[in-house]
Design an enzyme around this catalytic site. Structure first.
Site, PDB file in Angstrom:
ATOM      1  N   VAL A 100      -4.219  -3.216  10.055  1.00  0.00           N
ATOM      2  CA  VAL A 100      -5.307  -4.423  10.348  1.00  0.00           C
ATOM      3  C   VAL A 100      -4.373  -6.069   9.588  1.00  0.00           C
ATOM      4  CG1 VAL A 100      -7.097  -2.997  10.529  1.00  0.00           C
ATOM      5  CG2 VAL A 100      -7.346  -4.364   9.340  1.00  0.00           C
TER       6      VAL A 100
ATOM      7  N   LYS B 227     -11.804   1.523   5.264  1.00  0.00           N
ATOM      8  CA  LYS B 227     -10.923   3.070   5.981  1.00  0.00           C
ATOM      9  C   LYS B 227     -11.410   4.408   5.623  1.00  0.00           C
ATOM     10  CE  LYS B 227      -6.427  -0.070   6.606  1.00  0.00           C
ATOM     11  NZ  LYS B 227      -4.791   0.155   6.399  1.00  0.00           N
TER      12      LYS B 227
ATOM     13  N   ASP C 128      -8.250   1.473   0.744  1.00  0.00           N
ATOM     14  CA  ASP C 128      -8.035   1.989   1.805  1.00  0.00           C
ATOM     15  C   ASP C 128      -6.759   2.946   0.717  1.00  0.00           C
ATOM     16  OD1 ASP C 128      -5.553   2.835   3.501  1.00  0.00           O
ATOM     17  OD2 ASP C 128      -3.895   1.805   1.967  1.00  0.00           O
TER      18      ASP C 128
HETATM   19  P1  IMP Z   1      -4.790   0.173  -1.972  1.00  0.00           P
HETATM   20  O1  IMP Z   1      -5.088   0.386  -3.417  1.00  0.00           O
HETATM   21  O2  IMP Z   1      -4.393   1.406  -1.806  1.00  0.00           O
HETATM   22  O3  IMP Z   1      -6.138   0.654  -1.528  1.00  0.00           O
HETATM   23  O4  IMP Z   1      -4.754  -1.119  -1.373  1.00  0.00           O
HETATM   24  C1  IMP Z   1      -4.945  -2.444  -1.612  1.00  0.00           C
HETATM   25  C2  IMP Z   1      -4.424  -3.985  -0.731  1.00  0.00           C
HETATM   26  O5  IMP Z   1      -4.336  -3.260   0.391  1.00  0.00           O
HETATM   27  C3  IMP Z   1      -6.033  -4.454  -0.527  1.00  0.00           C
HETATM   28  O6  IMP Z   1      -6.093  -5.092  -0.858  1.00  0.00           O
HETATM   29  C4  IMP Z   1      -4.615  -4.531   0.485  1.00  0.00           C
HETATM   30  O7  IMP Z   1      -4.160  -6.265   0.088  1.00  0.00           O
HETATM   31  C5  IMP Z   1      -4.145  -4.153   1.511  1.00  0.00           C
HETATM   32  N1  IMP Z   1      -3.989  -3.108   2.606  1.00  0.00           N
HETATM   33  C6  IMP Z   1      -4.492  -1.843   2.493  1.00  0.00           C
HETATM   34  N2  IMP Z   1      -4.782  -1.595   4.326  1.00  0.00           N
HETATM   35  C7  IMP Z   1      -4.310  -2.571   4.676  1.00  0.00           C
HETATM   36  C8  IMP Z   1      -4.740  -3.000   6.005  1.00  0.00           C
HETATM   37  O8  IMP Z   1      -4.684  -2.264   6.824  1.00  0.00           O
HETATM   38  N3  IMP Z   1      -3.852  -4.272   6.365  1.00  0.00           N
HETATM   39  C9  IMP Z   1      -3.403  -5.721   5.486  1.00  0.00           C
HETATM   40  N4  IMP Z   1      -3.494  -5.122   4.028  1.00  0.00           N
HETATM   41  C10 IMP Z   1      -3.879  -3.968   3.753  1.00  0.00           C
END
Ligand code: IMP
Ligand code: MG
Length: 184
Positions: free
Chosen positions: A152, A130, A102
């Protein structure tokens, strides 16, 4: 639970078919290297279980518990490592498995930590990616599906620890998120 979804993005059959393809690529790429898989809990649990059973190679498995959402639908930007010490990855070919890329904060932080632990190589495999600008520049080597920038759930992904056991992946109804956020 399924009634809480606005729409389904990927049903079980579609996910499993894509896992067959991903597993075939990974098996080919690591055919002559010993693989060490590090799964990021809790989100990658179901993905990990289904993917690894499709990879007919000897491999080592370790898990790491990292959280960055704290019950919100936007990353807090501060990944917290819940399990210390880190798995021993010196001299290993590491494949990190996560549910979704994300903001990139989580995987960038993990990648950074791992680089100092003398692995032979580090690659990243995510079920979902994403399509958006990332806070940290990080690329996944293996991606299941690319999705739009929306929240999601299902197949391991949660909203406030719910929906992980949904067999499909879907977009949560917006009203539902607004409702819970208004209550908290
Ligand atoms: P990042 O550090 O923002 O890339 O996000 C990492 C973590 O956020 C992922 O491993 C997920 O556990 C959670 N996450 C990010 N987007 C979503 C989503 O759309 N649904 C549920 N969990 C999410
Ligand atoms: Mg989560």
């Amino acid at each position: 639970m399924q009634a809480d979804l606005d729409r389904i993005l990927f049903d079980e059959k579609t996910i499993h078919h894509r896992l067959d393809e991903l597993a075939a690529r990974i098996s080919h790429d690591y055919r002559d290297r010993e693989l060490t898989v590090i799964a990021i809990l809790n989100g990658s649990l179901i993905f990990m279980a289904d993917l690894l059973r499709r990879i007919p190679l000897p491999l080592k498995l370790d898990c790491l518990s990292v959280a960055s959402y704290h019950g919100e639908t936007e990353s807090s930007g501060e990944p917290v490592f819940r399990q210390v010490p880190l798995p021993d990855i010196a001299g290993r070919h590491v494949l990190i498995l996560d549910d979704i890329l994300d903001s990139g904060m989580t995987l960038a932080a993990i990648h950074e930590k791992f680089e100092t632990a003398a692995p032979l190589s580090v690659r990243i495999c995510v079920l979902l990616e994403k399509k958006k600008a990332r806070v940290r520049p990080i690329k996944a080597d293996y991606v299941g599906f690319q999705i739009a920038d929306e929240f999601v759930v299902g197949y391991g992904l949660d909203y406030m620890e719910r929906y992980r056991n949904l067999p499909c992946i879907g977009v949560l109804r917006k009203g539902l998120i607004a409702q819970t956020e208004a209550l908290s």
